[in-house]
Design a protein around this motif. Structure first.
Motif, PDB file in Angstrom:
ATOM      1  N   LEU A 105       0.821  -1.159  -0.036  1.00 39.57           N
ATOM      2  CA  LEU A 105       0.067  -0.067   0.041  1.00 39.57           C
ATOM      3  C   LEU A 105       0.950   1.253  -0.085  1.00 39.57           C
ATOM      4  CD1 LEU A 105      -2.808   1.307   0.213  1.00 39.57           C
ATOM      5  CD2 LEU A 105      -2.641   1.002   2.806  1.00 39.57           C
ATOM      6  N   ILE A 106       1.868   1.223   0.870  1.00 36.21           N
ATOM      7  CA  ILE A 106       2.853   2.289   0.831  1.00 36.21           C
ATOM      8  C   ILE A 106       3.535   2.521  -0.512  1.00 36.21           C
ATOM      9  CG2 ILE A 106       5.074   3.210   1.826  1.00 36.21           C
ATOM     10  CD1 ILE A 106       4.219   1.824   4.642  1.00 36.21           C
ATOM     11  N   GLN A 107       3.736   1.519  -1.170  1.00 35.05           N
ATOM     12  CA  GLN A 107       4.455   1.580  -2.508  1.00 35.05           C
ATOM     13  C   GLN A 107       3.550   2.003  -3.568  1.00 35.05           C
ATOM     14  OE1 GLN A 107       5.893  -2.470  -3.102  1.00 35.05           O
ATOM     15  NE2 GLN A 107       7.029  -2.431  -1.302  1.00 35.05           N
ATOM     16  N   SER A 112       5.619   3.422  -6.660  1.00 37.16           N
ATOM     17  CA  SER A 112       6.702   2.570  -6.633  1.00 37.16           C
ATOM     18  C   SER A 112       6.362   1.343  -6.812  1.00 37.16           C
ATOM     19  CB  SER A 112       7.648   2.791  -5.571  1.00 37.16           C
ATOM     20  OG  SER A 112       7.265   2.705  -4.468  1.00 37.16           O
ATOM     21  N   LEU A 113       7.153   0.270  -7.246  1.00 36.94           N
ATOM     22  CA  LEU A 113       6.947  -1.202  -7.460  1.00 36.94           C
ATOM     23  C   LEU A 113       7.986  -1.756  -6.667  1.00 36.94           C
ATOM     24  CD1 LEU A 113       5.022  -3.417  -8.545  1.00 36.94           C
ATOM     25  CD2 LEU A 113       6.740  -3.218 -10.581  1.00 36.94           C
ATOM     26  N   PHE A 114       7.640  -2.465  -5.447  1.00 34.97           N
ATOM     27  CA  PHE A 114       8.628  -3.293  -4.654  1.00 34.97           C
ATOM     28  C   PHE A 114       9.580  -2.307  -3.768  1.00 34.97           C
ATOM     29  CE2 PHE A 114       7.403  -6.489  -7.543  1.00 34.97           C
ATOM     30  CZ  PHE A 114       6.471  -7.409  -6.557  1.00 34.97           C
ATOM     31  N   VAL A 115      10.309  -1.564  -4.596  1.00 37.49           N
ATOM     32  CA  VAL A 115      11.459  -0.493  -4.057  1.00 37.49           C
ATOM     33  C   VAL A 115      11.390   0.738  -4.871  1.00 37.49           C
ATOM     34  CG1 VAL A 115      12.949  -2.545  -3.420  1.00 37.49           C
ATOM     35  CG2 VAL A 115      13.109  -1.753  -5.721  1.00 37.49           C
ATOM     36  N   PRO A 116      12.036   1.752  -4.081  1.00 38.06           N
ATOM     37  CA  PRO A 116      11.900   3.188  -4.607  1.00 38.06           C
ATOM     38  C   PRO A 116      12.389   3.441  -5.957  1.00 38.06           C
ATOM     39  CG  PRO A 116      12.691   3.160  -2.406  1.00 38.06           C
ATOM     40  CD  PRO A 116      12.823   1.862  -2.957  1.00 38.06           C
TER      41      PRO A 116
END
Length: 337
Positions: A105-107, A112-116
């Protein structure tokens, strides 16, 4: 009693040193915080006198540490803490499932997808992320497995785009997916061991990045004011990478998992305050995994050291095994970087 006190003091000192010297190591993925292009260091520069001295020193310290563990585990205080944490194990899988939902949810809210470093580029990716979040929030293991499969599809699709070598940095996501897929199956007992293995190996892998591409880490130190405690930035990067590698190695072999996880959790919280949203997006799931490790301990795991009966055999095994794993990771990473 005095022997127990000395052992506890030594163990606490080790963890305190880790917490004081790992502000950079906790930034597991240096590429998130610098615009410098990776420039591979010459192998002759990587295997410097400092590198070799630290490798030998750590091998010896690990051998000594294995002999301190039985005494540490016999402390009444530690036994009491272990019993209290053992009662929370029933919540581990829930923390993993709902923690992953919050991380996704934060992503998705940050684009972003998985990581920034990977942005959401298509509407399909956004829709699939939302579907996986909803499925993970449904309190049924079949929904959890469906959500895990959606995440696996996104991860594999991203791997085809970014390359398998690049995605090895984030191998802990594969470990999470496997743990969720094994829930309430005949192989469910293998879920958390796989999570330990995947997370530990990921930490080891990204530690090697700092040796092979040290200029990126040095740039972070210079531009973000990371304290080096009197060491040169280059030397500090080498030491920080060693600490991160050792933490990953200890998680894999099943030594001091609860203490290490507690220390790492504090470090990640401190770096989140330093690097803000980027750190939160990239490492929230690592936070959740470490909380699970604090709860789980190593009850499921029989360390390979137990195969050796005498203290000398155990010390030799741990030392040589560390050197072997270190050399293997460094050579493989350098070959394909």
């Amino acid at each position: 009693m005095r022997k127990h006190s000395v052992t506890f003091l030594l163990s606490f000192t080790i963890c305190f040193v880790l917490s004081m010297t790992m502000p950079l190591a906790a930034q597991a993925h240096v590429k998130w915080f610098t615009d410098l292009q990776p420039v591979k260091e010459a192998m002759t520069q990587i295997i410097s006198p400092l590198f070799m001295a630290l490798a030998l020193l750590i091998a010896v310290l690990l051998a000594v540490l294995t002999q301190l563990l039985p005494t540490l585990n016999n402390l009444k205080f530690m036994q009491k803490v272990d019993r209290q944490l053992d009662k929370l194990r029933v919540y581990s899988i829930l923390l993993l499932k709902y923690g992953l939902a919050v991380a996704l949810l934060i992503q998705v809210l940050s684009g972003s997808l998985f990581v920034p470093e990977f942005e959401l580029l298509t509407q399909q990716q956004s829709i699939l992320l939302w579907i996986s979040i909803v499925l993970l929030l449904v309190p049924h293991h079949y929904a959890t497995k469906a959500g895990a499969l959606v995440i696996l599809y996104l991860f594999l699709d991203l791997t085809l785009e970014a390359g398998w070598f690049h995605m090895l940095d984030y191998g802990f996501y594969v470990a999470i997916i496997v743990a969720l897929l094994l829930e309430k199956t005949k192989l469910s007992a293998w879920g958390f061991p796989f999570l330990y293995l995947g997370t530990g190996l990921s930490l080891c892998w990204v530690a090697v990045e700092k040796w092979v591409f040290p200029l990126m880490a040095v740039d972070i130190i210079q531009h973000h004011g990371v304290p080096t405690f009197g060491f040169s930035p280059e030397a500090f990067v080498t030491m920080a990478a060693f600490i991160e590698f050792v933490v990953g190695y200890l998680l894999v072999v099943g030594i001091l998992n609860r203490i290490l996880s507690l220390v790492l959790t504090g470090i990640f919280v401190s770096t989140t305050m330093l690097f803000g949203m980027t750190e939160l997006v990239g490492h929230f799931m690592i936070h959740m995994i470490l909380v699970i490790f604090i709860i789980e301990g190593v009850s499921f795991y029989k360390p390979p050291i137990d195969m050796h009966k005498t203290k000398l055999d155990q010390m030799v095994f741990v030392s040589l095994n560390f050197i072997f794993v270190l050399s293997t990771f460094l050579l493989i990473y350098y070959r394909f970087a």
